[in-house]
Design an enzyme around this catalytic site. Structure first.
Site, short mmCIF file in Angstrom:
data_model
loop_
_atom_site.label_atom_id
_atom_site.label_comp_id
_atom_site.label_asym_id
_atom_site.label_seq_id
_atom_site.Cartn_x
_atom_site.Cartn_y
_atom_site.Cartn_z
N LYS A 46 -3.41 -1.74 15.85
CA LYS A 46 -2.90 -0.94 16.96
C LYS A 46 -3.95 -0.72 18.01
CE LYS A 46 -0.66 1.81 14.12
NZ LYS A 46 -1.67 1.25 13.32
N GLU A 105 0.83 -1.21 0.00
CA GLU A 105 0.00 0.00 0.00
C GLU A 105 0.86 1.26 0.00
OE1 GLU A 105 -1.63 1.85 3.41
OE2 GLU A 105 -1.19 0.14 4.71
#
Ligand code: PSU
Ligand code: MN
Length: 303
Positions: free
Chosen positions: A157, A23
């Site tokens: 996260k 990405e």
């Protein structure tokens, strides 16, 4: 269609060689310059060393680009005003011109258009903390629900609500597979406190699972959760305190929508004196090693 392939990627596809998608939001919005470009170039090299061909995906000047030259990675890493492109943004950035950096969701869409089934990144987006009020849920999760690409990441996260993120993925039928672990990793740390639910220990086993899933027309992605190497892991208590502060700071400053993730990432780099960036780089590289192996096994399983 406005899809342009890099020469190296085109040749690999013609020969049925393994290709790994990468990405570009991680380059433009996920890391500061020049570490972003240096990491992008090194990650591509790791994938080549693993026997696969890297295809960094972005939008440039009205075209979806599958594979970028080094100079283009540099240009993207330096550019200001690059649009963070998720599913909803693809048409407007294609028609409007300029640079668009693809998120996990948009990269999955472009990889799928190109027939690339393995994608390496750092972390996926998810259900944000407080989503029961804000409804901030990353479009990455919807994409995982429907688009046939395996995403190798280091988990999610804890700027996110990891428990709700996993519930969402379960509801939408997305396999979450711990790679050599029973635990779902939390990006900077190896154990989020939640189980991944599934586990594989080899790239070949994972490739077989992917093939079975898609042969059965069970459309959607696979989350391959690959924990950060032990030597690069951050102290869980310390990092959770930093995250707590960063989330509060974002709230105070009224940060919302697509700005949230980039804001939190850079606030953490600053608060940690660069330690979260070092860990981020280490985990992406480790994901590249695993992703290349999975892509090679998956290409073998096709032949
Ligand atoms: N997590 C990271 N680095 C990143 C991102 C997530 O550690 O750069 C990026 C990815 O592109 C991911 C996106 O798809 O943030 C999620 O943004 P949002 O929460 O706005 O959907
Ligand atoms: Mn969001």
């Amino acid at each position: 269609m406005n899809i342009v392939y890099a020469q190296e990627v085109k040749e690999a596809m013609e020969q049925g060689k393994a290709v790994v998608a990468l990405e570009s939001t991680i380059i433009s919005h996920g890391m500061p310059y020049p570490q972003n470009v240096k990491t992008a170039v090194e990650v591509e090299e790791i994938i080549r060393e693993g026997g696969a061909v890297p295809a960094t995906i972005a939008i440039m000047d009205g075209a979806v680009r599958i594979g970028l030259e080094k100079e283009e990675l540099e240009a993207l890493g330096k550019a200001e005003g690059t649009v963070k492109v998720s599913r909803r943004d693809i048409p407007s950035v294609l028609s409007g011109g300029g640079y668009g950096a693809t998120t996990v969701a948009a990269t999955m869409i472009c990889a799928d258009l190109a027939g690339i089934r393995v994608f390496v990144t750092g972390g996926i987006g998810g259900v944000h903390r407080g989503a029961e009020k804000t409804m901030d849920i990353s479009a990455d999760l919807q994409e995982l629900a429907k688009t046939n690409v395996a995403v190798v990441c280091a988990g999610a996260k804890s700027i996110l609500d990891i428990g709700r993120t996993l519930e969402y993925l379960e509801t939408y039928g997305v396999p979450v597979v711990g790679f050599e672990t029973d635990k779902f990793p939390a990006f900077y740390t190896r154990d989020s406190g939640y189980d991944a639910g599934l586990r594989v220990d080899t790239a070949a086993d994972l490739a077989e699972m992917m093939k079975i899933k898609w042969d059965l027309k069970l459309n959607g992605g696979v989350v391959v959760a690959n924990p950060v190497p032990e030597e690069s892991e951050l102290d869980p208590e310390w990092v959770s305190e930093l995250i707590e502060n960063a989330v509060q700071q974002a709230e105070k400053e009224g940060i919302s929508g697509k700005e949230t993730t980039p804001y939190l990432l850079s606030a953490l780099v600053e608060a940690s004196g660069g330690k979260t960036l070092d860990t981020n780089i280490a985990l992406v590289k480790h994901n590249a090693v695993v992703g290349a192996a999975v892509a090679v096994s998956y290409a073998e399983a096709q032949n």
